[in-house]
Design a protein around this motif. Structure first.
Motif, PDB file in Angstrom:
ATOM      1  N   ALA A 700       0.915  -1.353  -0.028  1.00 28.75           N
ATOM      2  CA  ALA A 700      -0.104   0.060  -0.013  1.00 28.75           C
ATOM      3  C   ALA A 700       0.912   1.284   0.105  1.00 28.75           C
ATOM      4  O   ALA A 700       1.753   1.345   0.732  1.00 28.75           O
ATOM      5  CB  ALA A 700      -1.045   0.020   1.337  1.00 28.75           C
ATOM      6  N   ARG A 701       0.426   2.178  -0.787  1.00 26.32           N
ATOM      7  CA  ARG A 701       1.158   3.302  -0.866  1.00 26.32           C
ATOM      8  C   ARG A 701       1.081   4.241   0.379  1.00 26.32           C
ATOM      9  O   ARG A 701      -0.150   4.321   0.840  1.00 26.32           O
ATOM     10  CB  ARG A 701       1.023   4.328  -2.072  1.00 26.32           C
ATOM     11  N   ASP A 702       1.832   5.197   0.666  1.00 30.16           N
ATOM     12  CA  ASP A 702       1.970   6.153   1.725  1.00 30.16           C
ATOM     13  C   ASP A 702       0.501   6.876   1.428  1.00 30.16           C
ATOM     14  O   ASP A 702       0.334   7.489   0.229  1.00 30.16           O
ATOM     15  CB  ASP A 702       2.857   6.885   2.086  1.00 30.16           C
ATOM     16  N   GLY A 703      -0.283   7.227   2.355  1.00 27.60           N
ATOM     17  CA  GLY A 703      -1.446   7.935   2.073  1.00 27.60           C
ATOM     18  C   GLY A 703      -2.802   7.077   1.914  1.00 27.60           C
ATOM     19  O   GLY A 703      -3.897   7.767   1.612  1.00 27.60           O
ATOM     20  N   ALA A 704      -2.585   5.743   1.628  1.00 31.62           N
ATOM     21  CA  ALA A 704      -3.897   4.994   1.228  1.00 31.62           C
ATOM     22  C   ALA A 704      -4.539   4.571   2.477  1.00 31.62           C
ATOM     23  O   ALA A 704      -4.076   4.611   3.493  1.00 31.62           O
ATOM     24  CB  ALA A 704      -3.009   3.652   0.882  1.00 31.62           C
ATOM     25  N   ILE A 705      -6.080   4.652   2.256  1.00 35.60           N
ATOM     26  CA  ILE A 705      -6.943   4.375   3.194  1.00 35.60           C
ATOM     27  C   ILE A 705      -7.736   3.171   2.642  1.00 35.60           C
ATOM     28  O   ILE A 705      -8.324   3.236   1.634  1.00 35.60           O
ATOM     29  CB  ILE A 705      -7.851   5.606   3.640  1.00 35.60           C
ATOM     30  N   LEU A 706      -7.589   2.014   3.142  1.00 32.76           N
ATOM     31  CA  LEU A 706      -8.273   0.874   2.897  1.00 32.76           C
ATOM     32  C   LEU A 706      -9.375   0.169   3.624  1.00 32.76           C
ATOM     33  O   LEU A 706      -9.085  -0.032   4.985  1.00 32.76           O
ATOM     34  CB  LEU A 706      -7.181  -0.470   2.597  1.00 32.76           C
ATOM     35  N   PRO A 707     -10.389   0.492   3.323  1.00 32.02           N
ATOM     36  CA  PRO A 707     -11.528  -0.163   4.191  1.00 32.02           C
ATOM     37  C   PRO A 707     -11.614  -1.541   3.982  1.00 32.02           C
ATOM     38  O   PRO A 707     -11.354  -2.219   3.047  1.00 32.02           O
ATOM     39  CB  PRO A 707     -12.763   0.593   3.539  1.00 32.02           C
ATOM     40  N   ARG A 708     -11.664  -2.304   5.073  1.00 35.11           N
ATOM     41  CA  ARG A 708     -11.666  -3.922   5.030  1.00 35.11           C
ATOM     42  C   ARG A 708     -12.934  -4.321   5.834  1.00 35.11           C
ATOM     43  O   ARG A 708     -13.220  -3.427   6.989  1.00 35.11           O
ATOM     44  CB  ARG A 708     -10.494  -4.546   5.485  1.00 35.11           C
ATOM     45  N   VAL A 709     -13.255  -5.567   5.881  1.00 37.53           N
ATOM     46  CA  VAL A 709     -14.596  -5.991   6.649  1.00 37.53           C
ATOM     47  C   VAL A 709     -13.859  -7.425   7.164  1.00 37.53           C
ATOM     48  O   VAL A 709     -13.158  -8.124   6.378  1.00 37.53           O
ATOM     49  CB  VAL A 709     -15.572  -6.368   5.689  1.00 37.53           C
ATOM     50  N   PRO A 710     -14.199  -7.550   8.380  1.00 35.94           N
ATOM     51  CA  PRO A 710     -13.729  -8.890   8.881  1.00 35.94           C
ATOM     52  C   PRO A 710     -14.642 -10.121   8.397  1.00 35.94           C
ATOM     53  O   PRO A 710     -15.703 -10.183   7.926  1.00 35.94           O
ATOM     54  CB  PRO A 710     -14.237  -8.666  10.524  1.00 35.94           C
ATOM     55  N   VAL A 711     -13.635 -11.089   7.989  1.00 33.17           N
ATOM     56  CA  VAL A 711     -14.282 -12.181   7.359  1.00 33.17           C
ATOM     57  C   VAL A 711     -13.648 -13.693   8.231  1.00 33.17           C
ATOM     58  O   VAL A 711     -12.614 -13.511   8.410  1.00 33.17           O
ATOM     59  CB  VAL A 711     -13.650 -12.659   5.965  1.00 33.17           C
ATOM     60  N   ASP A 712     -14.555 -14.333   8.603  1.00 31.47           N
ATOM     61  CA  ASP A 712     -14.431 -15.707   9.225  1.00 31.47           C
ATOM     62  C   ASP A 712     -15.069 -16.866   8.652  1.00 31.47           C
ATOM     63  O   ASP A 712     -15.596 -16.634   7.612  1.00 31.47           O
ATOM     64  CB  ASP A 712     -14.725 -15.379  10.761  1.00 31.47           C
ATOM     65  N   GLY A 713     -14.929 -17.851   9.223  1.00 29.51           N
ATOM     66  CA  GLY A 713     -15.751 -19.119   8.810  1.00 29.51           C
ATOM     67  C   GLY A 713     -17.142 -19.059   8.292  1.00 29.51           C
ATOM     68  O   GLY A 713     -17.661 -19.779   7.775  1.00 29.51           O
ATOM     69  N   HIS A 714     -17.722 -17.981   9.148  1.00 31.31           N
ATOM     70  CA  HIS A 714     -19.238 -18.014   8.721  1.00 31.31           C
ATOM     71  C   HIS A 714     -19.567 -17.168   7.469  1.00 31.31           C
ATOM     72  O   HIS A 714     -20.868 -17.066   7.083  1.00 31.31           O
ATOM     73  CB  HIS A 714     -19.915 -17.158  10.070  1.00 31.31           C
ATOM     74  N   VAL A 715     -18.754 -16.490   6.727  1.00 36.78           N
ATOM     75  CA  VAL A 715     -18.763 -15.819   5.406  1.00 36.78           C
ATOM     76  C   VAL A 715     -18.911 -16.838   4.515  1.00 36.78           C
ATOM     77  O   VAL A 715     -17.878 -17.340   3.956  1.00 36.78           O
ATOM     78  CB  VAL A 715     -17.762 -14.707   5.181  1.00 36.78           C
TER      79      VAL A 715
END
Length: 777
Positions: A700-715
């Protein structure tokens, strides 16, 4: 000895100028031309002095001049936007001179009606200028040059300056002969040319000769292309587009190192040039003319699996069940031709109940396992089909010039019977084809894989009056458009197909995949090069067959490496002649692949932002470094890695073995953080890292903002992500203010990151703290 060719002529003098509000039409004298024995270069009937012949050359042969009688040509300079000029060269009275550009269906928006321009005729040159571009045409030798008005830089010029020792021009600006019409441009020092669609060779096309004709390439290493596109980018500062369906040959410094020659197999050249800005701005202008993709549904960004072939309902339900048991997220399961009764190079939409039971019930059984159904099709009909007689009698099939039915070309049939093609220039045939899709969509089929489409032979007479020499390359565009329109109209949602063939404008019918790659390291490498090249010409949503489609037995390690590449691609599908389910490659491969599939689902909030940005602007999702860093002199030559959007640099590993691999890769200027190891590096630099099988570099480059979502075995699929809160991963030590995110529901949420605290306003739940990564100590 002069060798005249009665079909060969060179555009030479401007004999008349007619100015309109936003266009200028030039009358041109074209001179018959010939060659002198085996010498390179062309000779016309004008005096030797007028032609610039070196008469003092000691070994100059006796020159017998060809006839001097000129014949007329016309050149129209028109403007569709201040940064976009259209240059049309054709015989006087040709329809293309009066057309607004939309007659072939490639251009969908002709642009502005009246772009302010100025016209000056100095007696030596005609100069036409908009606010962004200046076009200068030399009257005496029909030389053409484009300059950027803002910078004064020359961005394009014809190759009239290039001559051999005797002074004969070797690359006349415009040459017409029996092969068509050729535009010769001069390649500047250090000028790189990229593009021309899904080409599987090196990304920089200098030194290559490409024949742009849609072909069933039968792989990625044959030198043929499923999706050639007559669109290219020059590092000199322009993007070119030939508006045609005819075969285009692009000789990029192959025959002559300083000449970029474009030959169109037609009597007219319809060239659009977009100048000013970088590839971002130019692709935005190009796709304003030819259309942009809409964002596919969220589920399209999940994991797809397929095989050629699943043979029964039970087999596919078992695959879906196994994915659930093993905790592998899966959104789409694809069924190749076995769903048909007559299933060899034929599609008549007659469902095979013996193999798959009731269609609606099958879809519902898959839905109970949280999986959607994709089905295969192609636009060919076998005479053995019960629907063949109807299609023939109603005029729904393409015919040859002699009135006989046209047969598919160059794709081998398994039994020797000819297959015929649906005529997508016939509105009634299109409606008939679309109606058969509607029944499947009503039963819940999610998407169609629009396979093939490259098989229209030459010499056809399509129903709609399309000239036969344009029909072959335009056929995939019309075919995919018909299916895409049927899906959009019937479902009311953003449509999606999974197309193999394509041409200019195909980006507006997402998505496409890279055809039948060989299951080798070379096949994987060629696949990425094809995707990068396609991104610069038909920007949108592209993918590939994880594991390759055919060839030597796929090693578990290559399958893992290809899955890592696929997880970071715009769309993700595993598919091949043999099984491609991750549990088929052993426990270790399953564990690693499952981790990467889940990582993809974690990153879907980020990929969702890139998808919307790309659709708004006409940009690719998978991007060459040259797209993001056009001023970096190294970036253009990098075709073994890519950007996923603007924030992530992805470095696939091309290897099929178990030991860790020493991977050398390039990072552009700035600070970058590996999202898997948190290692921070500085660019611009070439780096070498020891990369184990479990991972690849993703930075990831400096200044990046990455939205992420938690993923577990229920997904189990993307539906399970809806409503889950996102966590913002911020890279670098600066604050991010007022970033607007598009939620999975399509609504915007405005977030502000300050001192690690997140403030969010909108429908998408975002966690209250941002995870900071790659910060200086």
């Amino acid at each position: 000895m002069i060798m005249p060719d009665p079909s060969t002529s060179i555009l030479r003098q401007v004999t008349g100028v007619r100015s309109g509000e936003s266009d200028v039409e030039l009358s041109i004298a074209a001179r018959p031309a010939g060659t002198v024995g085996r010498m390179p270069g062309y000779l016309t009937g004008e005096s030797l002095a007028e032609q610039g012949i070196e008469t003092t050359l000691p070994n100059l042969p006796e020159l017998e001049l060809p006839p001097a009688d000129p014949h007329p040509y016309a050149v129209r300079i028109s403007w569709v936007a201040p940064d976009t000029v259209r240059i049309t060269v054709a015989p006087p009275g040709a329809g293309v001179l009066a057309d607004d550009g939309t007659w072939l269906g490639v251009v969908t928006d002709p642009g502005a009606a009246n772009v302010p321009v100025t016209v000056a005729d100095t007696g030596r040159a005609v100069v036409v200028e908009s606010a962004a571009l200046r076009v200068s045409i030399d009257r005496e030798r029909f030389a053409l040059r484009l300059d950027d008005v803002a910078t004064g830089a020359e961005i394009l010029r014809t190759a009239e300056r290039l001559r051999q020792a005797a002074g004969l021009p070797v690359a006349p600006p415009v040459l017409a002969n029996r092969d068509g019409i050729t535009l010769n441009l001069e390649l500047g020092p250090g000028e790189d040319i990229l593009g021309f669609g899904e080409q599987f060779g090196r990304l920089v096309k200098n030194g290559q000769r490409l024949v742009l004709r849609c072909e069933d390439a039968l792989g990625t290493g044959t030198g043929l292309a499923y999706k050639p596109v007559p669109v290219w980018h020059s590092s000199a500062g322009y993007t070119g587009f030939v508006n045609t369906g005819a075969v285009v040959t692009a000789d990029v410094g192959h025959s002559m190192p300083s000449v970029f020659g474009l030959t169109v197999a037609d009597d007219a050249l319809d060239l659009y040039v977009v100048g000013g800005g970088g590839p971002r701005e130019r692709l935005r202008s190009y796709t304003a003319l030819t259309g942009r993709a809409t964002v596919p549904p969220l589920w399209a960004f999940g994991y797809w699996m397929g095989r050629c072939r699943y043979h029964s309902r039970e087999e596919m339900l078992d695959v879906a069940s196994r994915a659930r048991e093993l905790g592998v997220p899966l959104d789409v399961l694809h069924c190749d031709p076995d769903w048909l009764v007559v299933d060899r190079l034929n599609c008549d939409f007659i469902w095979n109940e013996e193999r798959f039971g009731n269609r609606r019930q099958f879809v519902e059984d898959l839905a109970a396992l949280h999986t959607r159904l994709s089905v295969w099709e192609l636009p060919y009909l076998d005479p053995a089909s019960p629907r063949f007689a109807e299609a023939e009698s109603k005029g729904y099939l393409v015919r040859r010039a002699d009135g006989e039915l046209a047969e598919i070309d160059k794709t081998p049939a398994p039994d020797g019977r000819p297959r015929m093609l649906v005529d997508f220039t016939n509105p009634d045939a299109v409606a008939w084809w679309q109606e058969m899709h509607e029944e499947f969509l009503a039963d819940g089929v999610a998407v169609f894989k629009t396979d093939f489409g490259e098989g229209l032979p030459d010499g056809t007479t399509p129903h709609g009056g399309l000239p036969g020499h344009h029909a072959h390359n335009l056929y995939p565009l019309y075919y995919n458009g018909a299916v895409w329109d049927a899906v959009a109209r019937t479902t009311g949602r953003s449509a999606l197909v999974w197309g193999r063939s394509g041409w200019a404008g195909s980006q507006r019918y997402p998505g496409q995949w890279g055809g039948d790659a060989e299951s080798t390291v070379a096949g994987m490498q060629a696949t990425l090069r094809g995707g990068l090249s396609y991104a610069m010409s038909a920007p949108g949503f592209w993918s590939h067959d994880i594991g390759g489609f055919y060839g030597p037995e796929l090693t578990p390690e290559l399958y893992v490496r290809w899955t890592q590449f696929g997880a970071m691609s715009p769309l993700m599908r595993a598919h091949g002649l043999r099984p491609r389910e991750p549990w088929r490659f052993g426990d270790r491969a399953l564990e690693i692949c499952r981790r990467w599939i889940r990582l993809r689902y974690e990153l879907l909030p980020y990929l969702w932002q890139v998808a919307h940005e790309s659709a708004r602007n006409g940009w690719p999702v998978l991007r060459p470094l040259a797209f993001e860093y056009p001023d970096d002199p190294v970036a253009a030559g990098i075709d073994g890695q890519f950007m996923l959007g603007s924030e992530l640099l992805v470095v696939p590993v091309f290897d099929d073995g178990d030991p860790a691999v020493r991977r050398r890769f390039y990072v552009p200027a700035g600070r970058w953080t590996d999202v898997l190891t948190d290692e921070t590096v500085e660019g611009p630099a070439f780096l070498t890292r020891e990369v184990p099988l479990e991972r690849i570099p993703v930075l990831a480059r400096d200044g990046a903002i990455l939205p992420r979502v938690p993923v577990d075995g229920h997904v189990r699929r993307t539906d399970d992500l809806i409503g889950r809160p996102w966590t913002l991963h911020v890279y670098g030590d600066g604050d991010v203010a007022d970033r607007e995110l598009t939620g999975f529901d399509g609504h915007s949420t405005r977030v502000t990151v300050s001192g690690g605290t997140v403030t969010a306003e909108g429908s998408q739940p975002v966690s209250g703290r941002a995870r900071r990564s790659g910060m200086s100590s």
